[in-house]
Design a protein around this motif. Structure first.
Motif, short mmCIF file in Angstrom:
data_model
loop_
_atom_site.label_atom_id
_atom_site.label_comp_id
_atom_site.label_asym_id
_atom_site.label_seq_id
_atom_site.Cartn_x
_atom_site.Cartn_y
_atom_site.Cartn_z
N GLY A 52 107.70 14.25 37.70
CA GLY A 52 107.46 12.81 37.72
C GLY A 52 108.01 12.10 36.50
N GLN A 53 107.55 10.89 36.33
CA GLN A 53 108.06 10.03 35.27
C GLN A 53 107.69 10.50 33.88
OE1 GLN A 53 107.03 5.97 36.12
NE2 GLN A 53 108.31 5.90 37.93
N SER A 55 108.28 13.58 32.87
CA SER A 55 109.22 14.64 32.48
C SER A 55 109.99 14.19 31.24
CB SER A 55 110.22 14.92 33.61
OG SER A 55 109.58 15.44 34.73
N SER A 56 110.14 15.08 30.29
CA SER A 56 110.76 14.68 29.02
C SER A 56 112.20 14.21 29.21
CB SER A 56 110.68 15.81 27.99
OG SER A 56 111.30 16.97 28.47
N TRP A 57 112.96 14.87 30.08
CA TRP A 57 114.34 14.42 30.27
C TRP A 57 114.37 13.05 30.92
CZ3 TRP A 57 116.46 12.77 34.68
CH2 TRP A 57 115.93 13.20 35.89
N TYR A 58 113.43 12.78 31.84
CA TYR A 58 113.41 11.50 32.53
C TYR A 58 113.05 10.37 31.55
CZ TYR A 58 112.46 7.95 36.05
OH TYR A 58 112.49 6.80 36.79
N VAL A 59 112.06 10.62 30.70
CA VAL A 59 111.68 9.63 29.69
C VAL A 59 112.88 9.32 28.80
CG1 VAL A 59 110.22 9.22 27.67
CG2 VAL A 59 109.22 10.23 29.74
N ALA A 60 113.57 10.37 28.33
CA ALA A 60 114.74 10.17 27.47
C ALA A 60 115.85 9.42 28.21
CB ALA A 60 115.26 11.51 26.96
N ALA A 61 116.10 9.79 29.46
CA ALA A 61 117.15 9.12 30.23
C ALA A 61 116.86 7.64 30.42
CB ALA A 61 117.33 9.81 31.59
N MET A 62 115.60 7.30 30.69
CA MET A 62 115.25 5.90 30.91
C MET A 62 115.23 5.12 29.60
SD MET A 62 115.10 5.51 34.16
CE MET A 62 116.47 6.67 34.15
N ASN A 63 114.93 5.78 28.49
CA ASN A 63 114.94 5.10 27.19
C ASN A 63 116.34 4.94 26.62
OD1 ASN A 63 112.17 4.70 27.11
ND2 ASN A 63 111.78 6.61 26.01
N GLN A 64 117.14 6.01 26.68
CA GLN A 64 118.46 6.00 26.06
C GLN A 64 119.56 5.47 26.99
OE1 GLN A 64 118.79 6.51 22.83
NE2 GLN A 64 116.58 6.83 22.80
N ARG A 65 119.37 5.62 28.29
CA ARG A 65 120.31 5.11 29.30
C ARG A 65 121.69 5.76 29.29
NH1 ARG A 65 117.18 2.51 32.96
NH2 ARG A 65 115.78 1.07 31.93
N ALA A 66 121.85 6.85 28.52
CA ALA A 66 123.15 7.51 28.47
C ALA A 66 122.97 8.96 28.05
CB ALA A 66 124.08 6.80 27.50
N PRO A 117 111.43 19.35 48.27
CA PRO A 117 111.25 20.63 48.93
C PRO A 117 110.39 21.53 48.07
CG PRO A 117 113.33 20.59 47.83
CD PRO A 117 112.72 19.22 47.63
N CYS A 118 109.95 22.62 48.62
CA CYS A 118 109.13 23.57 47.88
C CYS A 118 110.01 24.68 47.34
CB CYS A 118 108.05 24.16 48.78
SG CYS A 118 106.48 23.39 48.52
N GLY A 119 109.38 25.65 46.77
CA GLY A 119 110.11 26.77 46.23
C GLY A 119 110.39 26.57 44.76
N SER A 120 111.41 27.22 44.26
CA SER A 120 111.66 27.20 42.83
C SER A 120 112.15 25.84 42.35
CB SER A 120 112.69 28.27 42.47
OG SER A 120 113.91 27.99 43.11
N ARG A 121 112.64 25.02 43.24
CA ARG A 121 113.12 23.69 42.85
C ARG A 121 112.23 22.63 43.48
NH1 ARG A 121 118.66 24.06 40.97
NH2 ARG A 121 119.35 26.17 41.27
N ARG A 122 110.97 22.68 43.15
CA ARG A 122 109.96 21.84 43.74
C ARG A 122 110.09 20.40 43.23
NH1 ARG A 122 104.79 25.10 43.14
NH2 ARG A 122 106.03 26.48 44.40
N VAL A 123 110.00 19.46 44.12
CA VAL A 123 110.06 18.04 43.77
C VAL A 123 108.88 17.36 44.43
CG1 VAL A 123 111.37 15.91 43.92
CG2 VAL A 123 112.55 18.07 43.54
N PRO A 129 108.44 6.24 41.99
CA PRO A 129 109.66 7.03 42.09
C PRO A 129 110.12 7.54 40.73
CG PRO A 129 109.89 4.96 43.26
CD PRO A 129 108.60 4.90 42.50
N SER A 130 110.56 8.77 40.70
CA SER A 130 111.04 9.35 39.45
C SER A 130 112.51 9.75 39.56
CB SER A 130 110.19 10.57 39.08
OG SER A 130 110.23 11.53 40.11
N GLN A 131 113.24 9.06 40.43
CA GLN A 131 114.66 9.38 40.54
C GLN A 131 115.45 8.53 39.56
OE1 GLN A 131 113.08 8.58 43.61
NE2 GLN A 131 113.70 6.50 44.00
N ALA A 132 116.53 9.11 39.10
CA ALA A 132 117.43 8.40 38.21
C ALA A 132 118.81 8.39 38.84
CB ALA A 132 117.48 9.07 36.84
#
Length: 146
Positions: A52-53, A55-66, A117-123, A129-132
């Motif tokens: 979700g929102q 996630s450390s990479w998501y927070v960084a992506a939304m803050n830094q935008r690049a 989906p489930c499994g090892s790449r669960r979303v 929404p937490s998509q970028a």
């Protein structure tokens, strides 16, 4: 900003290994590469945070935008923007239709949690929404890296 070419979109869509590295707070240093599961929807690239929102990479992506992504052994300088609610349903459908998606895991069936989906790449489907959206940065096109 430049558009993804067809070869890049195909490589991203077929990839099992896309690593995302938003810039750190200094705006210069790339963050630790994080494996994410990309989707191509209507010619645009999206990634979704499994946690979700928060996630450390998501927070960084939304803050830094690049930052940068690596896919198929190639690095791409990119920009990030929040993927809006208008694309959330299309992204959900793409995840559901993706051949890499597994059936719901037993714990999801037992608890009734909606994960796709489930499994090892669960979303997890979240109310927020937490998509970028990932777009090529102008510098990538200028440097011939598109």
């Amino acid at each position: 900003m430049s558009s993804w070419n067809e070869d890049d979109l195909r490589a991203i869509a077929e990839s099992h290994d896309l690593y995302i590295s938003p810039f750190r707070e200094d705006g210069i240093t790339y963050g630790t590469p994080t494996l994410v599961w990309p989707l191509v929807v209507d010619g645009e690239v999206y990634v979704r945070a499994a946690n979700g929102q928060q996630s450390s990479w998501y927070v960084a992506a939304m803050n830094q935008r690049a930052g940068r992504i690596q896919v198929g052994g190639e690095d791409h300088e990119v920009t990030f923007e929040r993927g809006g609610n208008e694309v959330a349903s299309a992204i959900d459908a793409a995840y559901e239709g993706n051949t890499r998606a597994a059936q719901p895991c037993p714990s999801c069936r037992e608890t009734g949690r909606r994960r796709q989906p489930c499994g090892s790449r669960r979303v997890e489907r979240l109310s927020e929404p937490s998509q970028a959206k990932v777009a090529l940065a102008a510098t990538s096109a200028a440097n011939g890296q598109d």
